[in-house]
Design an enzyme around this catalytic site. Structure first.
Site, PDB file in Angstrom:
ATOM      1  N   LYS A 182     -50.499   9.313  -4.172  1.00 36.35           N
ATOM      2  CA  LYS A 182     -51.450   9.703  -4.820  1.00 36.35           C
ATOM      3  C   LYS A 182     -51.098  11.279  -5.120  1.00 36.35           C
ATOM      4  CE  LYS A 182     -55.372   6.968  -4.056  1.00 36.35           C
ATOM      5  NZ  LYS A 182     -54.914   5.819  -3.296  1.00 36.35           N
ATOM      6  N   GLU A 230     -63.735  11.742  -7.873  1.00 32.01           N
ATOM      7  CA  GLU A 230     -64.185  10.710  -7.187  1.00 32.01           C
ATOM      8  C   GLU A 230     -63.679  10.139  -6.201  1.00 32.01           C
ATOM      9  OE1 GLU A 230     -62.452  10.208  -9.910  1.00 32.01           O
ATOM     10  OE2 GLU A 230     -61.103   8.403  -9.208  1.00 32.01           O
ATOM     11  N   SER A 243     -46.457   1.964  -1.377  1.00 31.19           N
ATOM     12  CA  SER A 243     -47.032   3.304  -1.731  1.00 31.19           C
ATOM     13  C   SER A 243     -47.843   4.144  -0.897  1.00 31.19           C
ATOM     14  CB  SER A 243     -48.425   2.555  -2.727  1.00 31.19           C
ATOM     15  OG  SER A 243     -49.103   1.587  -1.996  1.00 31.19           O
TER      16      SER A 243
HETATM   17  C1  LIG Z   1     -55.079   4.605  -3.637  1.00 30.87           C
HETATM   18  C2  LIG Z   1     -53.998   3.711  -3.035  1.00 30.87           C
HETATM   19  C3  LIG Z   1     -53.693   2.369  -3.718  1.00 30.87           C
HETATM   20  C4  LIG Z   1     -54.373   1.832  -4.746  1.00 30.87           C
HETATM   21  O1  LIG Z   1     -54.512   2.649  -5.956  1.00 30.87           O
HETATM   22  P1  LIG Z   1     -53.547   2.182  -7.196  1.00 30.87           P
HETATM   23  O2  LIG Z   1     -53.931   2.985  -8.243  1.00 30.87           O
HETATM   24  O3  LIG Z   1     -53.506   0.815  -7.520  1.00 30.87           O
HETATM   25  O4  LIG Z   1     -52.162   2.756  -7.223  1.00 30.87           O
HETATM   26  C5  LIG Z   1     -52.417   1.740  -3.133  1.00 30.87           C
HETATM   27  N1  LIG Z   1     -51.666   2.153  -2.294  1.00 30.87           N
HETATM   28  C6  LIG Z   1     -52.322   3.096  -1.652  1.00 30.87           C
HETATM   29  C7  LIG Z   1     -51.344   3.604  -0.328  1.00 30.87           C
HETATM   30  C8  LIG Z   1     -53.353   4.178  -1.970  1.00 30.87           C
HETATM   31  O5  LIG Z   1     -53.826   5.095  -1.053  1.00 30.87           O
END
Ligand SMILES: *Cc1c(COP(=O)(O)O)cnc(C)c1O
Length: 403
Positions: free
Chosen positions: A97, A119, A377
């Site tokens: 993020k 948000e 992620s």
């Molecule tokens: C917020 C988040 C997501 C989901 O958001 P996407 O926009 O689909 O990437 C996925 N993995 C993590 C670790 C997150 O913090």
């Protein structure tokens, strides 16, 4: 380096902000000037080498990029699939993020906006935005559903520590979609001074495009890192979890023009691409989960970060043209994958990317002998207490599992 063109499978949207039949800008008249101003500002900034350079310097010097690609030797042996992880979990604030929020807050600074609104659902985007706003000395207000504030107290405190004000969204179901509405309402009425920092590849044009461009760095890095590791080749399959779809869009963009297969993994209880139908929500057309009367359905997932009934419009397009496919896994599979990665590789993943691994485990036969790149992620620290409670049979925690 940025690559923006229309000949690429994941190139620029058309002038009305569409990816094929999806996307666009379905907003009230009052929001139009703000969207147009933002579109122009982003176009100018992204074409300006000094902005792009500053963005990448921030991601490196503050965000901790480049993130490595890790080869999972023990897990690969166990599954018969060669697994590589793109380590977005090692970024500052623990997920992908930070790429998007550094981009948007830097753009806000360039536009002379001193106040950021955002948000948040589970709180992760709110924390990342509060972080970036603190870095730039910007005022920060985060809208969060009243129900989510109650569920995510620690993230509320984190945002406050970082100097942000958390305002409850009191309308509707008092969750993420209501927080988006409140943030947009704030933005319309304060647009002179305020920038709306949106958290995924969602919303009206230019957001889905802009957010994907800020995350393109994931795919560009991973492409080069894989080629280095694989003697000039790209992986056979690139996998990412999909909530709104930003981390997936980021990593896919680095491989869309190669012959790597692209797989997005959704929670079974929030499979917008898998089981949704086209509709308009929050300013763009995409797949979303609706009931027969066209009412948006609530999503359910053990992972609060994937608890969203819609998906970014570019994913709807990629599914439509057959460039990416979207699969779903259930919460039990996700918890198994979460523990498996911890034990075999010493990496505790966030529950979101554990969805991606859960699909790889389920598809191991189909994937046998292939090389698979998974976008890790985020890290799992935020989810450890919840998993512990689920394993201990805590009734409140068990309710976060889909029956
Ligand atoms: C917020 C988040 C997501 C989901 O958001 P996407 O926009 O689909 O990437 C996925 N993995 C993590 C670790 C997150 O913090």
């Amino acid at each position: 380096m940025t690559i923006t063109n229309s000949s690429s499978v994941m190139g620029d949207p058309d002038t009305s902000g569409r990816f094929g039949q999806f996307g666009g800008r379905y907003v009230p008249e009052t929001l139009m000037p703000a969207c147009l101003e933002l579109e122009q500002a982003f176009k100018n900034a992204w074409a300006d080498p000094s902005f792009v350079k500053e963005f990448h310097e921030l991601l490196n010097g503050y965000g901790g990029r480049p993130s490595p690609v890790t080869e999972c030797h023990r897990l690969s042996e166990q599954l018969g699939v060669r697994i590589l992880l793109k380590r977005e979990d090692l970024n500052h604030t623990g997920s992908h993020k930070i790429n998007n929020v550094m981009g948007q807050t830097l753009l806000a600074k360039r536009m002379g906006k001193t106040r950021i609104v955002a948000e948040t659902g589970a709180g992760q985007h709110g924390v990342a935005t509060a972080t970036a706003a603190a870095f730039f000395g910007q005022e920060c207000v985060v809208y969060m559903g009243e129900v989510d504030i109650e569920r995510q107290k620690l993230n509320v405190f984190r945002m406050e520590l970082l100097g942000a004000e958390v305002r409850p969204a009191l309308s509707g179901s008092r969750t993420l979609k209501d927080a988006v509405n409140e943030a947009m309402r704030d933005w319309v009425s304060t647009v002179e001074s305020t920038f709306y920092c949106l958290g995924s590849v969602m919303g009206p044009h230019p957001y889905p495009w802009m957010v994907r461009e800020f995350h393109r760095v994931i795919g560009n890095e991973a492409n080069a890192q894989c080629k280095e590791l694989l003697g000039g080749d790209v992986p056979d399959v690139v996998v990412a979890c999909v909530g709104g779809g930003s981390n997936a869009a980021g990593i896919f963009s680095g491989f869309a023009d190669t012959d790597a297969e692209l797989v997005g993994v959704e929670p079974a209880g929030g499979a917008a691409v898998g089981s949704g139908i086209p509709g308009v929500v929050h300013g763009s057309k995409s797949y979303l989960m609706q009931d027969e009367a066209g009412q948006v359905q609530e999503a359910h997932s053990v992972s609060a970060g994937l608890d969203y009934p819609g998906v970014g419009p570019e994913h709807a397009h990629l599914a439509d043209i057959g460039r990416a496919r979207y699969e779903a896994v259930n919460d039990t599979q996700v918890l198994e994958a979460f523990e498996m990665l911890a034990r075999t590789e010493g990496i505790i993943p966030a529950l979101e990317p554990a969805h991606g691994l859960a699909w790889i485990i389920a598809a191991a036969k189909e994937l046998a002998g292939k090389t698979v790149l998974l976008n890790m992620s985020g890290r799992g620290d935020k989810d450890v207490a919840q998993v512990q409670a689920i394993k201990a049979g805590d009734p409140v925690a068990l309710k976060t599992m889909r029956p």
